[in-house]
Design a protein around this motif. Structure first.
Motif, mmCIF file in Angstrom:
data_model
loop_
_atom_site.group_PDB
_atom_site.id
_atom_site.type_symbol
_atom_site.label_atom_id
_atom_site.label_comp_id
_atom_site.label_asym_id
_atom_site.label_seq_id
_atom_site.Cartn_x
_atom_site.Cartn_y
_atom_site.Cartn_z
ATOM 1 N N GLN A 366 0.831 -1.208 0.000
ATOM 2 C CA GLN A 366 0.000 0.000 0.000
ATOM 3 C C GLN A 366 0.861 1.252 0.000
ATOM 4 O O GLN A 366 0.522 2.248 -0.664
ATOM 5 N N GLU A 369 1.937 1.988 -3.447
ATOM 6 C CA GLU A 369 0.830 2.531 -4.234
ATOM 7 C C GLU A 369 0.620 4.013 -3.941
ATOM 8 O O GLU A 369 0.365 4.805 -4.856
ATOM 9 N N ILE A 370 0.721 4.407 -2.677
ATOM 10 C CA ILE A 370 0.562 5.823 -2.325
ATOM 11 C C ILE A 370 1.688 6.649 -2.925
ATOM 12 O O ILE A 370 1.463 7.755 -3.457
ATOM 13 N N THR A 372 3.435 5.998 -5.594
ATOM 14 C CA THR A 372 3.206 6.090 -7.037
ATOM 15 C C THR A 372 2.139 7.131 -7.357
ATOM 16 O O THR A 372 2.266 7.897 -8.327
ATOM 17 N N GLU A 373 1.085 7.185 -6.541
ATOM 18 C CA GLU A 373 0.037 8.182 -6.743
ATOM 19 C C GLU A 373 0.565 9.600 -6.544
ATOM 20 O O GLU A 373 0.233 10.517 -7.304
ATOM 21 N N LEU A 374 1.403 9.795 -5.529
ATOM 22 C CA LEU A 374 1.931 11.128 -5.246
ATOM 23 C C LEU A 374 2.884 11.603 -6.328
ATOM 24 O O LEU A 374 2.970 12.807 -6.602
ATOM 25 N N LYS A 375 3.599 10.689 -6.951
ATOM 26 C CA LYS A 375 4.528 11.091 -8.007
ATOM 27 C C LYS A 375 3.801 11.607 -9.243
ATOM 28 O O LYS A 375 4.388 12.357 -10.035
ATOM 29 N N THR A 376 2.549 11.217 -9.404
ATOM 30 C CA THR A 376 1.768 11.708 -10.545
ATOM 31 C C THR A 376 1.101 13.052 -10.259
ATOM 32 O O THR A 376 0.537 13.654 -11.177
ATOM 33 N N MET A 377 1.134 13.529 -9.018
ATOM 34 C CA MET A 377 0.509 14.788 -8.647
ATOM 35 C C MET A 377 1.496 15.935 -8.792
ATOM 36 O O MET A 377 2.714 15.760 -8.621
ATOM 37 N N ILE A 408 -4.154 14.043 0.216
ATOM 38 C CA ILE A 408 -4.909 12.803 0.014
ATOM 39 C C ILE A 408 -5.366 12.208 1.338
ATOM 40 O O ILE A 408 -6.103 11.216 1.349
ATOM 41 N N LYS A 410 -3.824 10.454 3.759
ATOM 42 C CA LYS A 410 -3.406 9.076 3.974
ATOM 43 C C LYS A 410 -2.075 9.044 4.702
ATOM 44 O O LYS A 410 -1.237 9.951 4.527
#
Length: 732
Positions: A366, A369-370, A372-377, A408, A410
């Motif tokens: 997890q 995954e977080i 990876t999500e932050l790198k796209t922001m 986010i 999290k």
């Protein structure tokens, strides 16, 4: 009360000898299907026409609409007509004459009712019914394509649960509908048929016996009779839903009722005996022997993983750990209820070898995954960070530092520091922050801003290490407001300063307004706004500061003033200025966070108490895993919406917290939390163990090796400690 069928042209009632069925829940699609069926002959019938007593008689349903087990029991005289339940997706489709339809569907049932009314069935009739039951089992297996059941002889259709049905007698511990066609992979039983000439050993191997811990059983002897209703059945969760991982697939069965299933021989239908040959934890193995034809078989209540691990023993340990329960209380509850379960030593062995690696692996997945999500922001990270000690005071054993990404909401990273790793427990916070920042840099993440409390060690380290790299450091308003509030409470108790108590809430509100009204975070403007408060309370609204020259409120006259102004030069005014303009406080106000705060962290720290209460001591790895469980729960439920009423209105509650001192607060009621993460952990535990127990054990060894050593470096033998023990009251 007489219930009439609502279908047009049908005159059947509940007193005319016909089955009647209440309408399903309005939230289901089946409810609308029932409405459309009635509207074919009654165009004026709508959903609003359905009442609590509206029914459709059984003449409008086909035989396939009823539960096969219930219908079979009814046809054999073991179940009354009113207790035959519909399937989950049953919809009326028959428009033929109701009386003829009902007579055809219940012809065999009337004969059975007559036999029941006349008294108990004879032995010959009972034997005929049992043979008929075996035949129906075999036919059902062929119809549904069950190759395992179809290949067996009709007399051995269900070698896992041979039934001894008794007329309308049930136990509250065995509230299970008879569904012979359902096969569940989780509770698939194993049985072996054998004759006396070729007996098979039912004693476990030495390896299996040594591996399993022995737990004494506690069996309940009392039987409670209860009858299930159709309403209860409609509310039961569907066992066929593949999307819901929390679907119950296990039931509680009394030992007396279980052993009664082995009193009839599967071969000759004569009397047989069953006895328990092996019992460890939740695992149970029963051997059945027929005294007439020498038929034998062995039955077990669960699967065995890798030859020596009962699956329910492992899953029970995982369920206790993943839900954050205390093992001693859980085992005590199960024993008190009389349920055979695992022992505490078994649980801790499963925790050390299997559940802890499962939790850590789930958190690492997890976390990636977080990231990876932050790198796209766009933009850098905006983090809230704070430390929590496992006990109050300055003698804590552990300090856990948590970073939450505010955009986010999290938990991004969590570090556990043992006090033996730092000079004292006060250093756990700065050490945890250093470890977290080092981890984020290793993942190539850029830090834009960090919001913390006013810890001086943290403030100095951030100022020296992070601020030169472009990171902004802000202080949380709540922590500063709490400090100001305590200082004002102390001053208001002095003579001549009683009026400050009335101004305390307004001063704290002004602190929040100072930051909220300055979205760009300009330190000069925030300082000027804060200092203007001292003049405002003395009825001076022009301040002479270019950054904030005058008060932003309109003129306050008459009823607009709720409190009396302080007299300039009075004791209260002097004390107020001394408290609110202290150099350290003003310096911190210049760093107030205008947008993001650490309230989410405070909520997370409260959540940790559910998984790791401070009154319980844990090992380093045990504490770390419980913190990760709290993080998994928070990330799964951090974005819950406010619950709504049936009319779509937001739900709120009024609370009276202690810190309000008799005051009240309004809090929103959130939606129910989700525990899918826990169900996923249980599934992962079973799959990973089934794949390779050795891999889990190796991961456990790696985690244990990386943990710091115990606080106590020098130990003493128990005998020596007792010998040196002295009491102040007696010599014993």
């Amino acid at each position: 009360m007489v219930n009439y069928c609502v279908c047009g042209g049908c005159t059947n009632t509940s007193q005319s000898g016909h089955r009647v069925h209440l309408f399903p829940s309005r939230k289901t699609k089946r409810f609308r299907a029932w409405i459309r069926f009635v509207q074919v002959k009654r165009a004026d019938f709508t959903a609003s026409s359905v009442t609590a007593n509206s029914v459709i008689c059984g003449a409008h349903f086909t035989t396939e609409c009823y539960e096969s087990g219930d219908l079979m029991e009814f046809n054999m005289g073991f179940r009354c007509k009113d207790r035959v339940r519909l399937t989950k997706d049953a919809v009326p489709t028959v428009y033929t004459d109701s009386t003829q339809r009902e007579q055809k569907a219940g012809a065999s049932g009337q004969a059975s009712d007559g036999a029941s009314a006349g008294g108990c069935a004879t032995g010959r009739q009972a034997l005929h019914w049992k043979r008929e039951l075996s035949r129906v089992f075999a036919e059902s297996a062929v119809e549904f394509g069950d190759s395992d059941l179809a290949s067996l002889d009709a007399r051995l259709v269900d070698n896992g649960s041979q039934c001894n049905i008794r007329c309308l007698q049930r136990s509250a511990a065995v509230q299970v509908g008879l569904k012979p066609l359902m096969v569940n992979a989780e509770t698939q039983t194993e049985g072996t048929e054998q004759r006396a000439s070729t007996p098979q050993s039912t004693v476990p191997s030495e390896d299996e016996a040594d591996y399993m811990d022995h737990d004494e059983s506690w069996n309940s002897d009392e039987e409670m009779s209860s009858e299930s209703s159709e309403d209860d059945y409609e509310d039961e969760p569907s066992l066929e839903s593949p999307s819901d991982q929390n679907v119950p697939d296990k039931v509680i069965v009394g030992l007396t009722q279980l052993m009664a299933l082995f009193t009839i021989c599967c071969s000759c239908y004569g009397e047989s005996k069953g006895h328990i040959v092996y019992q460890k934890g939740t695992y149970l193995k029963i051997k059945q022997v027929c005294t007439q034809c020498d038929y034998q078989r062995v039955w077990q209540n669960q699967d065995i993983l890798h030859r020596n691990m009962p699956v329910f023993n492992l899953l029970l340990s995982g369920a206790i750990h993943f839900s954050g329960c205390m093992i001693s209380q859980t085992i005590r509850m199960l024993k008190l209820f009389g349920i055979q379960c695992i022992g505490i030593n078994t649980y801790f062995r499963h925790q050390r070898l299997y559940t802890i690696p499962t939790i850590i692996k789930a958190w690492q997945n997890q976390q990636m995954e977080i990231i990876t999500e932050l790198k796209t922001m766009d933009g850098g990270l905006i983090l809230s960070g704070d430390c929590r000690s496992d006990s109050p005071g300055h003698c804590a054993k552990y300090g856990s530092y948590t970073l939450i990404e505010d955009r986010i909401n999290k938990v991004l990273d969590l570090q556990l520091v043992q006090s033996s790793e730092v000079p004292s427990s006060n250093w756990c916070e700065i050490e945890g922050l250093k470890r977290s920042i080092h981890f984020l840099k290793s993942q190539d993440l850029q830090l834009s801003a960090i919001i913390t409390d006013r810890n001086r060690q943290v403030a100095k380290w951030v100022r020296q290490e992070l601020c030169p790299e472009g990171t902004s450091h802000f202080f949380d308003i709540w922590h500063i407001g709490k400090s100001v509030q305590k200082a004002l409470d102390t001053v208001s108790k002095e003579k001549g300063c009683e009026d400050l108590k009335l101004w305390r809430p307004a001063i704290v509100n002004h602190l929040y307004w100072t930051a909220a009204s300055t979205p760009n975070g300009d330190p000069n403007i925030m300082e000027a706004k804060w200092r203007s408060m001292v003049n405002h309370i003395q009825d001076i609204h022009e301040h002479g500061n270019p950054a904030f020259s005058h008060c932003a409120h309109p003129p306050l006259e008459g009823e607009a003033r709720e409190k009396e102004w302080l007299e300039p030069g009075s004791t209260a005014a002097i004390k107020l200025e001394a408290v609110t303009t202290r150099g350290a406080l003003v310096k911190d106000i210049r760093q107030l966070s205008p947008q993001h705060q650490t309230y989410s962290l405070e909520a997370f720290h409260s959540l940790i108490l559910r998984f790791a209460p401070k009154h319980t001591s844990y090992s380093y790895v045990g504490m770390y895993c419980r913190l990760l469980l709290a993080a998994l729960h928070y990330n799964a439920n951090g974005k819950r919406q406010i619950a709504e009423t049936s009319r779509g209105e937001a739900r709120y509650s009024v609370r009276y917290p202690r810190f309000r001192r008799g005051g009240w607060v309004v809090r929103p009621i959130k939606e129910k939390p989700s525990y899918e993460y826990a169900a996923a952990l249980v599934t992962s535990l079973k799959e990973r163990y089934a794949t390779s127990p050795r891999a889990l054990q190796e991961e456990s060894a790696t985690v244990s090796a990386a943990a710091p050593g115990p606080l106590t470096q020098h130990t003493i033998s128990k005998e020596e400690a007792i010998r040196l023990h002295l009491s102040r009251f007696n010599s014993q």
